[in-house]
Design an enzyme around this catalytic site. Sequence first.
Site, PDB file in Angstrom:
ATOM      1  N   LYS A   1       0.848  -1.205   0.000  1.00  0.00           N
ATOM      2  CA  LYS A   1       0.000   0.000   0.000  1.00  0.00           C
ATOM      3  C   LYS A   1       0.879   1.249   0.000  1.00  0.00           C
ATOM      4  O   LYS A   1       0.641   2.192  -0.757  1.00  0.00           O
ATOM      5  CB  LYS A   1      -0.932   0.005   1.228  1.00  0.00           C
ATOM      6  CG  LYS A   1      -2.089  -0.975   1.110  1.00  0.00           C
ATOM      7  CD  LYS A   1      -2.824  -1.195   2.422  1.00  0.00           C
ATOM      8  CE  LYS A   1      -3.877  -2.279   2.242  1.00  0.00           C
ATOM      9  NZ  LYS A   1      -4.522  -2.709   3.502  1.00  0.00           N
TER      10      LYS A   1
ATOM     11  N   GLN B   1      -4.904  -1.286   9.572  1.00  0.00           N
ATOM     12  CA  GLN B   1      -4.868  -2.638   9.004  1.00  0.00           C
ATOM     13  C   GLN B   1      -5.511  -3.637   9.966  1.00  0.00           C
ATOM     14  O   GLN B   1      -5.203  -3.655  11.161  1.00  0.00           O
ATOM     15  CB  GLN B   1      -3.405  -3.016   8.707  1.00  0.00           C
ATOM     16  CG  GLN B   1      -3.223  -4.345   7.993  1.00  0.00           C
ATOM     17  CD  GLN B   1      -3.764  -4.359   6.572  1.00  0.00           C
ATOM     18  OE1 GLN B   1      -3.830  -3.335   5.902  1.00  0.00           O
ATOM     19  NE2 GLN B   1      -4.171  -5.532   6.109  1.00  0.00           N
TER      20      GLN B   1
ATOM     21  N   ASP C   1     -11.303   2.964   4.015  1.00  0.00           N
ATOM     22  CA  ASP C   1     -11.757   1.570   3.983  1.00  0.00           C
ATOM     23  C   ASP C   1     -13.279   1.479   3.861  1.00  0.00           C
ATOM     24  O   ASP C   1     -13.812   0.421   3.519  1.00  0.00           O
ATOM     25  CB  ASP C   1     -11.367   0.866   5.288  1.00  0.00           C
ATOM     26  CG  ASP C   1     -10.118   0.009   5.157  1.00  0.00           C
ATOM     27  OD1 ASP C   1      -9.878  -0.526   4.072  1.00  0.00           O
ATOM     28  OD2 ASP C   1      -9.403  -0.126   6.170  1.00  0.00           O
TER      29      ASP C   1
HETATM   30  N1  GUN Z   1      -7.218  -6.669   6.183  1.00  0.00           N
HETATM   31  C1  GUN Z   1      -7.572  -7.430   5.133  1.00  0.00           C
HETATM   32  N2  GUN Z   1      -8.243  -6.681   4.214  1.00  0.00           N
HETATM   33  C2  GUN Z   1      -8.293  -5.430   4.708  1.00  0.00           C
HETATM   34  C3  GUN Z   1      -8.840  -4.214   4.223  1.00  0.00           C
HETATM   35  O1  GUN Z   1      -9.431  -4.129   3.141  1.00  0.00           O
HETATM   36  N3  GUN Z   1      -8.686  -3.135   5.033  1.00  0.00           N
HETATM   37  C4  GUN Z   1      -8.056  -3.214   6.237  1.00  0.00           C
HETATM   38  N4  GUN Z   1      -7.974  -2.103   6.961  1.00  0.00           N
HETATM   39  N5  GUN Z   1      -7.546  -4.318   6.728  1.00  0.00           N
HETATM   40  C5  GUN Z   1      -7.656  -5.427   5.954  1.00  0.00           C
END
Ligand code: GUN
Length: 296
Positions: free
Chosen positions: A54, A98, A121
């Site tokens: 990311k 995350q 998100d």
């Molecule tokens: N962990 C797995 N997928 C995601 C996601 O799309 N966003 C976040 N914040 N954590 C994750």
Amino acid sequence: MTAQIIDGKAFAATVREKVAGHVARLKEEHGITPGLAVVLVGEDPASQVYVRSKGKQTVETGMNSYEHKLDASTPEDELLALIDKLNNDPAVHGILVQLPLPGHLNEDLVINSIDPAKDVDGFHISNVGLLGTGQKSMVPCTPLGCLMMLREYHGSLSGMDAVVIGRSNIVGKPMAQLLLGDSCTVTIAHSRTKDLPEVVRRADIVVAAVGRPEMVPGEWIKEGATVIDVGINRIERDGKNVLVGDVDFPSCAERAGAITPVPGGVGPMTIACLLANTVTACCRANGLSEPEGLTA
Ligand code: GUN
């Protein structure tokens, strides 16, 4: 029928290009650089890989990336204090914590402490409610990526029968809302659904998001249907570690009209949509018109 492969990797590259174009314009015309803060608590190996990816793609598209890596034992009030600081930092337009979080942290409390306008998100209850009522919101990245691919392939989705297998807050439920928003007739199927094969056989669009390797066999798929496979499952086959989706790709590809592969389908679209959401959040925060084609 042999399915057309929906190339998520290539499509994600076009989304990133669009994002980079908008970022360049924001800088040139307004002197604004969008910023994304990613918070990682603990050392979950898969999460570390995602967070690195990311950060790298954020910088590659010209945005600022702020990474906050906290110890697994970080107390909840310390994490909430960091989120409060990011909420009030004008250089930060998007915040992502995350998941999963270590067990002593209340995920709902943490997510709902993020400013909804910075919740790239789309997990905050305000955004969930806005999406459910058809109002402008931040849309969860994976379902947004699936929707973009479906729109690209089909044009209009109006009147199509869609089945979403899986009812998670991250994928299944928002996916169903987005398909409903595009006037599909939507069924959400899950582990208690009676006669799942029959439910899936009705569908023009099948979105599989259950996290069970190769659970959907080709004989469940209506001839010509579009199959979107959200699963990323690591399994051992012939002594090797391989990635497979939630659908059995070879048999489903024989019946489907179009299908996303694993890897190279939905996966790359998720981060591309995170970048898109960050630009969207930045434009909204500055009262600027939103980037076209990057929102739901
Ligand atoms: N962990 C797995 N997928 C995601 C996601 O799309 N966003 C976040 N914040 N954590 C994750």
